[in-house]
Write an enzyme that holds these catalytic residues in place. Structure first.
Site, PDB file in Angstrom:
ATOM      1  N   ASP A 109      -1.225  -6.330  -0.264  1.00 48.08           N
ATOM      2  CA  ASP A 109      -1.339  -5.648   1.032  1.00 48.08           C
ATOM      3  C   ASP A 109      -2.798  -5.326   1.339  1.00 48.08           C
ATOM      4  OD1 ASP A 109       0.192  -4.792   3.154  1.00 48.08           O
ATOM      5  OD2 ASP A 109       1.103  -3.109   2.091  1.00 48.08           O
TER       6      ASP A 109
ATOM      7  N   GLU B  78       9.873  -3.938  10.066  1.00 45.99           N
ATOM      8  CA  GLU B  78      10.259  -2.635   9.490  1.00 45.99           C
ATOM      9  C   GLU B  78      10.813  -1.728  10.584  1.00 45.99           C
ATOM     10  OE1 GLU B  78       7.323  -0.935   6.916  1.00 45.99           O
ATOM     11  OE2 GLU B  78       8.470   0.910   6.631  1.00 45.99           O
TER      12      GLU B  78
ATOM     13  N   ASP C  25       0.834  -1.204   0.000  1.00 47.22           N
ATOM     14  CA  ASP C  25       0.000   0.000   0.000  1.00 47.22           C
ATOM     15  C   ASP C  25       0.870   1.257   0.000  1.00 47.22           C
ATOM     16  OD1 ASP C  25       0.831  -0.117   2.622  1.00 47.22           O
ATOM     17  OD2 ASP C  25      -1.182  -0.055   3.505  1.00 47.22           O
ATOM     18  N   SER C  26       2.194   1.071  -0.037  1.00 45.94           N
ATOM     19  CA  SER C  26       3.099   2.198  -0.298  1.00 45.94           C
ATOM     20  C   SER C  26       2.768   2.814  -1.663  1.00 45.94           C
ATOM     21  CB  SER C  26       4.559   1.734  -0.266  1.00 45.94           C
ATOM     22  OG  SER C  26       4.747   0.585  -1.072  1.00 45.94           O
TER      23      SER C  26
ATOM     24  N   LYS D 248      -0.944  -9.495   3.095  1.00 40.43           N
ATOM     25  CA  LYS D 248      -0.164  -8.937   4.209  1.00 40.43           C
ATOM     26  C   LYS D 248      -1.045  -7.997   5.013  1.00 40.43           C
ATOM     27  CE  LYS D 248       3.208  -5.644   3.796  1.00 40.43           C
ATOM     28  NZ  LYS D 248       2.747  -4.603   4.732  1.00 40.43           N
TER      29      LYS D 248
END
Ligand code: KIV
Length: 290
Positions: free
Chosen positions: A109, A206, A66-67, A138
């Site tokens: 995502d 992360e 979703d970046s 994810k």
């Protein structure tokens, strides 16, 4: 057989039937890689062409993250990304990979708000992503996601969890900061073990201190840790594609290396990334981790 498809002026994917360069990536293949100590490589991709190039470069896992909210849609965070947006990009990526008879494992995502209410809501969202072509979904978050992860895994959906800096909750976290320091390390360890127990087979870590990530990796034999800003001790690595290609007008985070430097093409840059991760040359803890 001769390919009769006319050449397209919009991007140049090769003809539709090249021989597959490797066996399809599957969970058993990722388990085998882990067992023999081979690092797993992952990059984000959001469209057909870059996904096909990443696959051709030997990247095993493609994360349709979703970046894309930031790098494709110009948003300031991932919070505004919708499930329909994610399905559109998963479909594009999967078409690109299929077009070149690629073999990468595709992870979709789950965007903000699409799995937070209940396992049933998560199941509906995961179904949309799987029907768009994802092999795994994810989702971000700690202990509160455990029940949802178990629910999805029991129903045949492979799940990648995500701990540490979870961008969907950036406002609650107070910014893009390292997570899991001090007493928070014990909470992360407890959550990671619970997620493995619930059936998660992959875990993105992360911006987590390198020592903690390496310990978690040892403690999670069936859940493969994929680091981003988490040091070299994880089972694999992921970067946002635009960052590792230097397609960025701002300052890159310290955990990023620009793999375009010294390379003549995106394909070569992605190959350099795969090689650097496999050979343990990237990341360098002193440079890219905390
Ligand atoms: O959305 C995304 O691309 C991600 C990666 C940064 C791991 O979650």
């Amino acid at each position: 057989m001769t390919d009769t498809t006319p050449a397209s002026p919009y991007g140049t994917l090769p003809p539709a039937s090249p021989p597959a360069s490797r066996k399809p990536i599957s969970l058993p293949r990722l388990n085998e890689m882990r067992a023999r100590g081979e690092k797993i490589t992952m990059l984000t991709a959001y469209d057909a062409t870059f996904a096909a190039v990443a696959d051709a470069a030997g990247v095993e896992c493609i994360l349709v993250g979703d970046s894309l909210g930031m790098v494709c849609q110009g948003l300031t965070s991932t919070v505004g990304v919708s499930l329909a947006d994610m399905c559109y990009h998963v479909q594009s990526v999967v078409r690109g990979i299929q077009r070149v008879q690629g073999t990468a494992w595709v992870i979709g995502d789950m965007p903000f708000g699409t799995y937070h209410e209940s396992p049933e809501q998560a199941m509906r969202s995961a179904t949309a992503l799987m029907q768009a072509g994802a092999h795994m979904i994810k989702l971000e978050g700690g202990g509160w996601t455990t029940e949802t992860v178990r629910f999805l895994v029991e129903r045949g959906i492979p799940v990648c969890a995500h701990l540490g800096l979870t961008p969907q909750t950036v406002h609650a976290l107070g910014g893009y900061r390292v997570q899991g320091r001090g007493e928070a390390a014990a909470v992360m360890r407890r959550d990671a073990l619970a997620l493995q127990d619930a059936g998660a087979t992959m875990l993105v870590l992360e911006m987590v201190p390198a020592d903690l990530s390496a310990q978690l990796t040892q403690q999670l034999p069936t859940c493969h840790t994929i680091g981003i800003g988490a040091g070299k001790g994880t089972a694999g690595q992921v970067l946002v594609m635009h960052d590792m290609l230097g397609v960025n007008l701002g300052k890159n985070p310290k955990f990023v290396r620009n793999f375009m430097q010294g390379q003549g093409s995106v394909l070569d840059a992605m190959r350099a990334y795969v090689q650097a991760v496999k050979q343990g040359e990237f990341p360098v803890d002193a440079e890219h981790a905390w």
